[in-house]
Design a protein around this motif. Structure first.
Motif, mmCIF file in Angstrom:
data_model
loop_
_atom_site.group_PDB
_atom_site.id
_atom_site.type_symbol
_atom_site.label_atom_id
_atom_site.label_comp_id
_atom_site.label_asym_id
_atom_site.label_seq_id
_atom_site.Cartn_x
_atom_site.Cartn_y
_atom_site.Cartn_z
ATOM 1 N N GLN A 38 3.214 3.933 14.835
ATOM 2 C CA GLN A 38 2.746 2.642 15.332
ATOM 3 C C GLN A 38 1.268 2.436 15.004
ATOM 4 O O GLN A 38 0.858 1.356 14.556
ATOM 5 N N ASN A 39 0.464 3.476 15.214
ATOM 6 C CA ASN A 39 -0.959 3.362 14.911
ATOM 7 C C ASN A 39 -1.190 3.139 13.419
ATOM 8 O O ASN A 39 -2.052 2.336 13.024
ATOM 9 N N TRP A 40 -0.430 3.850 12.603
ATOM 10 C CA TRP A 40 -0.563 3.709 11.150
ATOM 11 C C TRP A 40 -0.209 2.281 10.723
ATOM 12 O O TRP A 40 -0.911 1.667 9.918
ATOM 13 N N ARG A 41 0.877 1.742 11.264
ATOM 14 C CA ARG A 41 1.289 0.385 10.899
ATOM 15 C C ARG A 41 0.228 -0.641 11.302
ATOM 16 O O ARG A 41 -0.060 -1.581 10.551
ATOM 17 N N GLN A 42 -0.350 -0.473 12.481
ATOM 18 C CA GLN A 42 -1.359 -1.423 12.940
ATOM 19 C C GLN A 42 -2.584 -1.428 12.031
ATOM 20 O O GLN A 42 -3.221 -2.459 11.829
ATOM 21 N N GLN A 43 -2.888 -0.273 11.449
ATOM 22 C CA GLN A 43 -4.038 -0.163 10.562
ATOM 23 C C GLN A 43 -3.726 -0.621 9.145
ATOM 24 O O GLN A 43 -4.554 -1.268 8.494
ATOM 25 N N GLN A 44 -2.531 -0.285 8.648
ATOM 26 C CA GLN A 44 -2.205 -0.496 7.243
ATOM 27 C C GLN A 44 -1.387 -1.760 6.983
ATOM 28 O O GLN A 44 -1.597 -2.447 5.993
ATOM 29 N N SER A 45 -0.415 -2.039 7.837
ATOM 30 C CA SER A 45 0.488 -3.172 7.624
ATOM 31 C C SER A 45 0.819 -3.816 8.962
ATOM 32 O O SER A 45 1.949 -3.710 9.457
ATOM 33 N N PRO A 46 -0.158 -4.490 9.573
ATOM 34 C CA PRO A 46 0.044 -5.005 10.935
ATOM 35 C C PRO A 46 1.150 -6.046 11.051
ATOM 36 O O PRO A 46 1.674 -6.260 12.149
ATOM 37 N N SER A 47 1.533 -6.682 9.951
ATOM 38 C CA SER A 47 2.606 -7.674 10.008
ATOM 39 C C SER A 47 3.992 -7.045 9.898
ATOM 40 O O SER A 47 5.000 -7.742 10.059
ATOM 41 N N HIS A 48 4.035 -5.756 9.630
ATOM 42 C CA HIS A 48 5.316 -5.074 9.450
ATOM 43 C C HIS A 48 5.975 -4.752 10.792
ATOM 44 O O HIS A 48 5.325 -4.705 11.840
ATOM 45 N N GLN A 49 7.277 -4.493 10.716
ATOM 46 C CA GLN A 49 8.045 -4.003 11.859
ATOM 47 C C GLN A 49 8.389 -2.532 11.651
ATOM 48 O O GLN A 49 8.428 -2.043 10.527
ATOM 49 N N ALA A 50 8.623 -1.831 12.752
ATOM 50 C CA ALA A 50 9.006 -0.425 12.682
ATOM 51 C C ALA A 50 10.517 -0.312 12.566
ATOM 52 O O ALA A 50 11.261 -1.112 13.137
ATOM 53 N N GLY A 51 10.980 0.679 11.838
ATOM 54 C CA GLY A 51 12.408 0.937 11.708
ATOM 55 C C GLY A 51 12.669 2.431 11.643
ATOM 56 O O GLY A 51 11.748 3.233 11.478
ATOM 57 N N PHE A 52 13.932 2.778 11.763
ATOM 58 C CA PHE A 52 14.362 4.176 11.697
ATOM 59 C C PHE A 52 15.223 4.367 10.459
ATOM 60 O O PHE A 52 16.097 3.546 10.183
ATOM 61 N N SER A 53 14.979 5.450 9.723
ATOM 62 C CA SER A 53 15.820 5.774 8.571
ATOM 63 C C SER A 53 16.736 6.955 8.881
ATOM 64 O O SER A 53 17.935 6.798 9.026
ATOM 65 N N HIS A 54 16.150 8.172 9.020
ATOM 66 C CA HIS A 54 16.979 9.351 9.255
ATOM 67 C C HIS A 54 16.099 10.523 9.655
ATOM 68 O O HIS A 54 14.866 10.413 9.701
ATOM 69 N N LEU A 55 16.723 11.634 9.950
ATOM 70 C CA LEU A 55 16.043 12.907 10.128
ATOM 71 C C LEU A 55 16.563 13.877 9.078
ATOM 72 O O LEU A 55 17.693 13.732 8.593
ATOM 73 N N LYS A 56 15.738 14.849 8.714
ATOM 74 C CA LYS A 56 16.189 15.869 7.773
ATOM 75 C C LYS A 56 16.019 17.251 8.393
ATOM 76 O O LYS A 56 14.909 17.619 8.804
ATOM 77 N N LEU A 57 17.104 17.976 8.456
ATOM 78 C CA LEU A 57 17.096 19.344 8.973
ATOM 79 C C LEU A 57 17.202 20.297 7.796
ATOM 80 O O LEU A 57 18.104 20.169 6.965
ATOM 81 N N SER A 58 16.284 21.249 7.720
ATOM 82 C CA SER A 58 16.260 22.212 6.614
ATOM 83 C C SER A 58 16.443 23.620 7.152
ATOM 84 O O SER A 58 15.562 24.155 7.838
ATOM 85 N N PRO A 59 17.594 24.253 6.890
ATOM 86 C CA PRO A 59 17.833 25.625 7.352
ATOM 87 C C PRO A 59 17.184 26.646 6.427
ATOM 88 O O PRO A 59 16.994 26.399 5.231
ATOM 89 N N GLN A 60 16.839 27.805 6.999
ATOM 90 C CA GLN A 60 16.285 28.913 6.236
ATOM 91 C C GLN A 60 17.213 30.118 6.360
ATOM 92 O O GLN A 60 18.028 30.202 7.278
ATOM 93 N N SER A 61 17.077 31.054 5.456
ATOM 94 C CA SER A 61 17.976 32.207 5.440
ATOM 95 C C SER A 61 17.770 33.130 6.638
ATOM 96 O O SER A 61 18.643 33.939 6.959
ATOM 97 N N ASP A 62 16.628 33.026 7.335
ATOM 98 C CA ASP A 62 16.372 33.867 8.508
ATOM 99 C C ASP A 62 16.784 33.164 9.802
ATOM 100 O O ASP A 62 16.342 33.546 10.888
ATOM 101 N N ASP A 63 17.623 32.131 9.688
ATOM 102 C CA ASP A 63 18.124 31.350 10.821
ATOM 103 C C ASP A 63 17.069 30.429 11.423
ATOM 104 O O ASP A 63 17.327 29.785 12.450
ATOM 105 N N ALA A 64 15.898 30.384 10.835
ATOM 106 C CA ALA A 64 14.903 29.392 11.256
ATOM 107 C C ALA A 64 15.254 28.047 10.615
ATOM 108 O O ALA A 64 16.109 27.966 9.725
#
Length: 270
Positions: free
Chosen positions: A231-257
């Protein structure tokens, strides 16, 4: 001094790390058509190579996006949507790579399978060592993704992850770097059910249901911090824009992290 990123017009995708929510976002922006590139002069050489890649691929590649990793010191990655109806994907992608990264001499390795597997996007990251050595970024679609991934990277495909991906509240697409050694940097892009590779309003009930499903995997406090930062970034860079949601990305590691990223949109009103 050159601009670090191109001007933002109608939409930008902001990538936040949930393990470091105060870290500035990486940015991805669509490449406008040539006649709409006001303020893009600093990237004219790259734009020309992308335009040439689109032509030599014969319609297989479309909708290019550029991904700028903060602090924006390296050349951006280039993503394309793939259209298998226009020709052989491997040939179109190989032709594009030759124009974008002509110094690469390694052959293009392409996944093959007897399973129902689709490839929706490809990407090139000129500043990354494995891409300099011939790897490319691919996004999968299709009902047999999990079966194929368990063959290719069984050490990363855990039972808890499989259970999460079977949740009725989400749909997903695998994304990874692919080269001579197979899968590298595997991730799972998680979208609300029925919204694969589509944006949503942040307060949409399907988004909130998805976030609730991911409670065991990511902190709601971190998500809230990222939203505040967005929200802060949008107000500074593109105040006329609206916020939206795209996705989340989960990245597994071989050590179960694992690690999780949140992708939020900033877009002009329709």
């Amino acid at each position: 001094m050159l601009r670090l990123t191109p001007p933002i017009a109608r939409v930008v995708l902001c990538e936040y790390r949930l393990d470091d929510p105060e870290r500035p976002a990486d940015l991805s922006v669509p490449l406008p058509p040539p006649r709409q590139r006001n303020g893009w002069n600093d990237w004219s050489a790259l734009c020309n190579r992308i335009d040439l890649s689109l032509r030599v691929a014969g319609g297989v590649l479309r909708e290019p996006w550029l991904e700028f990793d903060h602090p924006f010191e390296h050349p951006p990655g280039v993503f394309f949507r793939l259209d298998h109806r226009q020709g052989a994907l491997s040939e179109g992608v190989a032709a594009a790579r030759q124009k974008l990264m002509p110094h690469i001499e390694q052959p293009l390795w392409w996944p093959s399978s007897d399973l129902d597997l689709g490839i929706s996007h490809c990407g090139f990251f000129p500043s990354r060592t494995n891409h300099q050595n011939g790897a490319i970024r691919l996004n999968l679609t299709g009902p047999d993704q999990w079966a194929w991934l368990t063959r290719q990277a069984p050490n990363l495909c855990s039972a808890p992850l499989e259970e999460l991906l079977q949740a009725s509240t989400l749909c997903w697409s695998a994304t990874f770097d692919w080269g001579a050694d197979g899968i590298q940097r595997l991730g799972f892009e998680l979208f609300p059910a029925g919204r694969l590779q589509r944006g949503s309003a942040i307060d949409d009930p399907v988004v909130q249901t998805l976030l609730h499903t991911l409670d065991p995997w990511c902190s709601q406090e971190s998500i809230t911090q990222c939203q505040r930062h967005h929200q802060n970034w949008r107000q500074q860079q593109s105040p006329s824009h609206q916020a939206g949601f795209s996705h989340l990305k989960l990245s597994p590691q071989s050590d179960d992290a694992w690690s999780m990223k949140l992708y939020l949109l900033s877009h002009a009103p329709r």
